[in-house]
Design a protein around this motif. Sequence first.
Motif, PDB file in Angstrom:
ATOM      1  N   UNK A 280      33.643  18.721  50.232  1.00 38.36           N
ATOM      2  CA  UNK A 280      33.482  19.889  51.071  1.00 38.36           C
ATOM      3  C   UNK A 280      33.505  21.066  50.112  1.00 38.36           C
ATOM      4  N   UNK A 281      34.700  21.342  49.582  1.00 39.52           N
ATOM      5  CA  UNK A 281      34.858  22.308  48.489  1.00 39.52           C
ATOM      6  C   UNK A 281      35.463  21.554  47.329  1.00 39.52           C
ATOM      7  N   UNK A 282      34.686  21.376  46.282  1.00 37.29           N
ATOM      8  CA  UNK A 282      35.069  20.489  45.186  1.00 37.29           C
ATOM      9  C   UNK A 282      36.247  21.041  44.388  1.00 37.29           C
ATOM     10  N   UNK A 283      37.070  20.127  43.871  1.00 36.10           N
ATOM     11  CA  UNK A 283      38.237  20.508  43.076  1.00 36.10           C
ATOM     12  C   UNK A 283      37.819  21.348  41.868  1.00 36.10           C
ATOM     13  N   UNK A 284      36.743  20.977  41.200  1.00 37.79           N
ATOM     14  CA  UNK A 284      36.336  21.714  40.013  1.00 37.79           C
ATOM     15  C   UNK A 284      35.967  23.158  40.340  1.00 37.79           C
ATOM     16  N   UNK A 285      35.444  23.393  41.546  1.00 37.39           N
ATOM     17  CA  UNK A 285      35.116  24.760  41.944  1.00 37.39           C
ATOM     18  C   UNK A 285      36.388  25.550  42.260  1.00 37.39           C
ATOM     19  N   UNK A 286      37.349  24.881  42.884  1.00 38.93           N
ATOM     20  CA  UNK A 286      38.628  25.543  43.132  1.00 38.93           C
ATOM     21  C   UNK A 286      39.301  25.919  41.819  1.00 38.93           C
ATOM     22  N   UNK A 287      39.232  25.025  40.845  1.00 32.38           N
ATOM     23  CA  UNK A 287      39.820  25.317  39.533  1.00 32.38           C
ATOM     24  C   UNK A 287      39.091  26.476  38.864  1.00 32.38           C
ATOM     25  N   UNK A 288      37.762  26.487  38.965  1.00 33.40           N
ATOM     26  CA  UNK A 288      36.991  27.597  38.399  1.00 33.40           C
ATOM     27  C   UNK A 288      37.448  28.930  38.979  1.00 33.40           C
ATOM     28  N   UNK A 289      37.695  28.963  40.294  1.00 31.53           N
ATOM     29  CA  UNK A 289      38.081  30.209  40.941  1.00 31.53           C
ATOM     30  C   UNK A 289      39.505  30.621  40.571  1.00 31.53           C
ATOM     31  N   UNK A 290      40.404  29.647  40.419  1.00 35.38           N
ATOM     32  CA  UNK A 290      41.763  29.963  39.970  1.00 35.38           C
ATOM     33  C   UNK A 290      41.726  30.499  38.532  1.00 35.38           C
ATOM     34  N   UNK A 291      40.848  29.948  37.715  1.00 34.23           N
ATOM     35  CA  UNK A 291      40.701  30.441  36.338  1.00 34.23           C
ATOM     36  C   UNK A 291      40.160  31.878  36.341  1.00 34.23           C
ATOM     37  N   UNK A 292      39.219  32.176  37.244  1.00 34.99           N
ATOM     38  CA  UNK A 292      38.721  33.548  37.350  1.00 34.99           C
ATOM     39  C   UNK A 292      39.840  34.500  37.749  1.00 34.99           C
ATOM     40  N   UNK A 293      40.667  34.057  38.690  1.00 31.32           N
ATOM     41  CA  UNK A 293      41.790  34.884  39.120  1.00 31.32           C
ATOM     42  C   UNK A 293      42.772  35.092  37.968  1.00 31.32           C
ATOM     43  N   UNK A 294      43.029  34.038  37.192  1.00 29.33           N
ATOM     44  CA  UNK A 294      43.950  34.134  36.060  1.00 29.33           C
ATOM     45  C   UNK A 294      43.421  35.074  34.985  1.00 29.33           C
TER      46      UNK A 294
END
Length: 334
Positions: A280-294
């Motif tokens: 649905x929403x892939x883990x790798x995309x969630x990680x990418x977005x957390x990295x952008x936030x970081x």
Amino acid sequence: MAVPSAPHGEQPAGPSAGQPSDNGSSPGRTRVAGGTWTWGNRQGVFFMSHASVVAVLGAGALGAAMATRLGGTGHEVRLWNRTEDRARAAADDAAGVTAVRAVGDAVSGASVVITVLRDGDAVTQVMSEAIGRLENDAVWVQASTVGPRYAGALAALAGDHGVAYLDAPVSGSTVPARQGKLVWLVAGAEDVLARARPLLDDLGSSVLHVGTEVEGSAVKLVVNAWMAASTVAMSDVLALCDALGVDHATFVRVLEAGPLAMPYELQKVGVMDDASYAPGFAVQLALKDIELAAAAATPSPLLQAVRDRLQATVAAGHDNDDLAAVDYLRRPPS
């Protein structure tokens, strides 16, 4: 011409439809050719519904779903992807959608261009090639999750070429996109938003104007951080249920009975229990977005823990699985 209606589904109070006056309008309502309606002393803005030529750049899960929805609502959709076969496969199953091989051909003549690509580098590369082919009155709707820094650079690219630009990521994934229930997080000039609004309404249940620059991309990172953190929390609380002998169905019933229910996470309980992680929403995309936030702000201890969990889930081979796969630690393979 159809009788104009009020925005956002609002209906002006007054006589019911079907009571024409000499000019073809209902009593009390003034029909106009432009962008306003009036009823007595009330006035507002309306948007004429019309089909348009739309280019969707990116045939991933969300881009393909957007293209399918737009084709189904009467738009002529040109779908482009760096891997042509992916665009062709999506177009084959969607009315009104045509796969286009060259990105320049996809955007030429389109009134709206939507970019739904993986990251800021991809959007920059693709639009640097395509932007010279956009029409003078086209609107570029930048819907990829790229973070504020990239969103600003892309806005500058649009400005350098005189292209109207909206920083407009969405909250929601493939199912809401197909149903026209995305939530748009839009930053940009109000007149540009007005030009794109009919199309955004076809894709979304809400269009939230959150600013005039790159606030849409900032809000999207916050929303996705909340989504990832709550999903990790749900997995950990299910582990606590297991340790305390609390049935998951009982836990869900308690949440549903009060103010703590969160539909998105309640749906994840069944997915986690079944270990069914269809994307649905892939883990790798969630990680990418957390990295952008970081990169934008030092992560709190909680968000650092979420980041660590996502990294471990990717390392375990679940990078393309749904975000619910963070639960793999609770349910190790037998």
